[in-house]
Design a protein around this motif. Structure first.
Motif, PDB file in Angstrom:
ATOM      1  N   VAL A 117       0.848  -1.185   0.000  1.00 25.58           N
ATOM      2  CA  VAL A 117       0.000   0.000   0.000  1.00 25.58           C
ATOM      3  C   VAL A 117       0.889   1.241   0.000  1.00 25.58           C
ATOM      4  CG1 VAL A 117      -1.741   1.321   1.262  1.00 25.58           C
ATOM      5  CG2 VAL A 117      -1.870  -1.179   1.198  1.00 25.58           C
ATOM      6  N   ALA A 118       0.742   2.061  -1.025  1.00 26.96           N
ATOM      7  CA  ALA A 118       1.557   3.264  -1.169  1.00 26.96           C
ATOM      8  C   ALA A 118       0.675   4.495  -1.106  1.00 26.96           C
ATOM      9  CB  ALA A 118       2.318   3.239  -2.489  1.00 26.96           C
ATOM     10  N   LEU A 119       1.126   5.506  -0.388  1.00 29.42           N
ATOM     11  CA  LEU A 119       0.444   6.793  -0.328  1.00 29.42           C
ATOM     12  C   LEU A 119       1.378   7.835  -0.933  1.00 29.42           C
ATOM     13  CD1 LEU A 119      -1.429   8.287   2.763  1.00 29.42           C
ATOM     14  CD2 LEU A 119      -0.091   9.694   1.207  1.00 29.42           C
ATOM     15  N   ALA A 151      -6.283  17.184   8.899  1.00 35.74           N
ATOM     16  CA  ALA A 151      -6.588  16.645   7.572  1.00 35.74           C
ATOM     17  C   ALA A 151      -5.658  15.488   7.237  1.00 35.74           C
ATOM     18  CB  ALA A 151      -6.471  17.745   6.520  1.00 35.74           C
ATOM     19  N   VAL A 152      -4.411  15.591   7.652  1.00 41.01           N
ATOM     20  CA  VAL A 152      -3.449  14.506   7.415  1.00 41.01           C
ATOM     21  C   VAL A 152      -3.872  13.252   8.161  1.00 41.01           C
ATOM     22  CG1 VAL A 152      -1.092  13.734   7.907  1.00 41.01           C
ATOM     23  CG2 VAL A 152      -1.484  15.975   6.859  1.00 41.01           C
ATOM     24  N   ARG A 153      -4.213  13.393   9.426  1.00 43.80           N
ATOM     25  CA  ARG A 153      -4.636  12.235  10.215  1.00 43.80           C
ATOM     26  C   ARG A 153      -5.877  11.585   9.606  1.00 43.80           C
ATOM     27  NH1 ARG A 153      -3.218  15.733  14.484  1.00 43.80           N
ATOM     28  NH2 ARG A 153      -5.413  16.339  14.765  1.00 43.80           N
ATOM     29  N   ALA A 154      -6.817  12.413   9.174  1.00 46.28           N
ATOM     30  CA  ALA A 154      -8.034  11.885   8.578  1.00 46.28           C
ATOM     31  C   ALA A 154      -7.726  11.149   7.273  1.00 46.28           C
ATOM     32  CB  ALA A 154      -9.025  13.020   8.324  1.00 46.28           C
ATOM     33  N   ALA A 155      -6.808  11.685   6.494  1.00 45.37           N
ATOM     34  CA  ALA A 155      -6.444  11.055   5.222  1.00 45.37           C
ATOM     35  C   ALA A 155      -5.809   9.692   5.460  1.00 45.37           C
ATOM     36  CB  ALA A 155      -5.492  11.963   4.445  1.00 45.37           C
ATOM     37  N   VAL A 156      -4.897   9.613   6.419  1.00 50.60           N
ATOM     38  CA  VAL A 156      -4.230   8.338   6.702  1.00 50.60           C
ATOM     39  C   VAL A 156      -5.231   7.326   7.247  1.00 50.60           C
ATOM     40  CG1 VAL A 156      -2.484   7.212   8.144  1.00 50.60           C
ATOM     41  CG2 VAL A 156      -1.964   9.382   7.010  1.00 50.60           C
ATOM     42  N   ALA A 162       2.400  10.665  10.774  1.00 53.27           N
ATOM     43  CA  ALA A 162       1.085  10.022  10.776  1.00 53.27           C
ATOM     44  C   ALA A 162       1.147   8.549  10.381  1.00 53.27           C
ATOM     45  CB  ALA A 162       0.133  10.774   9.847  1.00 53.27           C
ATOM     46  N   VAL A 163       2.170   8.143   9.617  1.00 48.32           N
ATOM     47  CA  VAL A 163       2.257   6.741   9.190  1.00 48.32           C
ATOM     48  C   VAL A 163       3.309   5.950   9.952  1.00 48.32           C
ATOM     49  CG1 VAL A 163       1.539   7.416   6.854  1.00 48.32           C
ATOM     50  CG2 VAL A 163       3.973   7.088   7.343  1.00 48.32           C
ATOM     51  N   LEU A 164       4.110   6.624  10.743  1.00 47.67           N
ATOM     52  CA  LEU A 164       5.299   5.988  11.304  1.00 47.67           C
ATOM     53  C   LEU A 164       4.994   4.922  12.355  1.00 47.67           C
ATOM     54  CD1 LEU A 164       8.263   6.150  10.708  1.00 47.67           C
ATOM     55  CD2 LEU A 164       8.506   7.876  12.499  1.00 47.67           C
ATOM     56  N   ASP A 165       4.044   5.187  13.236  1.00 50.85           N
ATOM     57  CA  ASP A 165       3.752   4.207  14.292  1.00 50.85           C
ATOM     58  C   ASP A 165       3.361   2.854  13.698  1.00 50.85           C
ATOM     59  OD1 ASP A 165       4.303   6.019  16.262  1.00 50.85           O
ATOM     60  OD2 ASP A 165       2.210   6.505  16.694  1.00 50.85           O
ATOM     61  N   SER A 166       2.537   2.895  12.669  1.00 47.38           N
ATOM     62  CA  SER A 166       2.098   1.652  12.028  1.00 47.38           C
ATOM     63  C   SER A 166       3.269   0.925  11.384  1.00 47.38           C
ATOM     64  CB  SER A 166       1.030   1.964  10.980  1.00 47.38           C
ATOM     65  OG  SER A 166       0.631   0.786  10.317  1.00 47.38           O
TER      66      SER A 166
END
Length: 251
Positions: A7-9, A69-74, A124-128
């Motif tokens: 999965v790429a963003l 908005a970033v958190r919602a997008a992720v 926003a993506v790092l913890d995962s």
């Protein structure tokens, strides 16, 4: 060197280099989240990728200078496609002109998107990624951040900051199997380069003449390097800064 089923963003993927990157990753089999401040453009690109390559794709509208908005997008990408395994921080803005003629409002917008937005999206993506024990983070910086660029003083500062952010982060997260690299495009056939020509055709012409390959890049030529860094073939590369500039910058 496949990214199949990852999965790429990609931010700023509604046009230009970002769209080309999204296309290259989809062509390689990745599920792609097309993120752009223009939600309509993002949706159109995502629909085209899904139809052309038969992959899962989602268009997501978000202003990356807005942390909510970033958190919602992720969260939306994770719900629709799965956890983000490849993040490409491509979104950026610039205003061509002399620094002495610029305003604080312009500085703030360039910094909030180019530098803070990159930092915010990465966080926003790092913890995962850490929980899953791996990931690829690729920043689209600029040769302006390595050597400076007249008419792009604050932009150059932000891109230099992105490069330094990537190097430092690469050291921190390497033990989690996460790589962080930066790609620095030289002059590329995009709307941003068009701003340079509008500001000064003489500056534009001089820049092209200075490129050893004697032409500007096409967005797809940047995308190929990004696709490589996202792949297993680049598993042992981290903290690196790669210029894709036709030889304009050799550092």
């Amino acid at each position: 060197m496949s990214v199949r089923d990852k999965v790429a963003l990609v931010t700023g993927a509604g046009r230009g280099i970002g769209e080309a990157i999204a296309d290259a990753l989809a062509a390689a089999g990745a599920s792609v989240a097309v993120c752009d401040v223009d939600a309509e453009a993002a949706g159109k690109v995502a629909a085209r990728l899904a139809e052309r390559y038969g992959v899962r794709a989602a268009g997501v509208g978000a202003d990356i200078s807005d942390s909510a908005a970033v958190r919602a997008a992720v969260e939306r990408v994770t719900a629709e496609l799965g956890p983000v395994e490849v993040l490409v921080n491509n979104a950026a803005v610039d205003v061509i002109g002399r620094f002495v003629d610029s305003t604080e409002d312009t500085w703030d917008r360039i910094i909030s998107v180019n530098l803070r937005g990159t930092i915010t999206m990465t966080r926003a993506v790092l913890d995962s990624m850490i929980e899953r024990g791996g990931g690829r983070i690729i920043h689209i910086a600029s040769d302006a951040g390595r050597v400076g660029s007249s008419g792009e003083v604050v932009y150059s500062a932000t891109k230099g900051g992105v490069i330094a952010f990537g190097k430092a982060l690469a050291r921190e997260v390497a033990r989690h199997g996460i790589t962080v690299n930066s790609v620095c495009p030289g002059p590329t056939d995009t709307a941003l380069l068009g701003q340079v020509a509008e500001y000064s055709q003489k500056m534009y012409d001089a820049t092209v003449r200075a490129i050893p390959l004697r032409r500007v890049a096409q967005p797809g030529e940047i995308a190929g390097v990004v696709a490589f860094l996202a792949s297993d073939g680049a598993a042992y590369m981290t903290g690196q800064t790669l210029s894709v500039s036709g030889g304009l910058t050799m550092v």
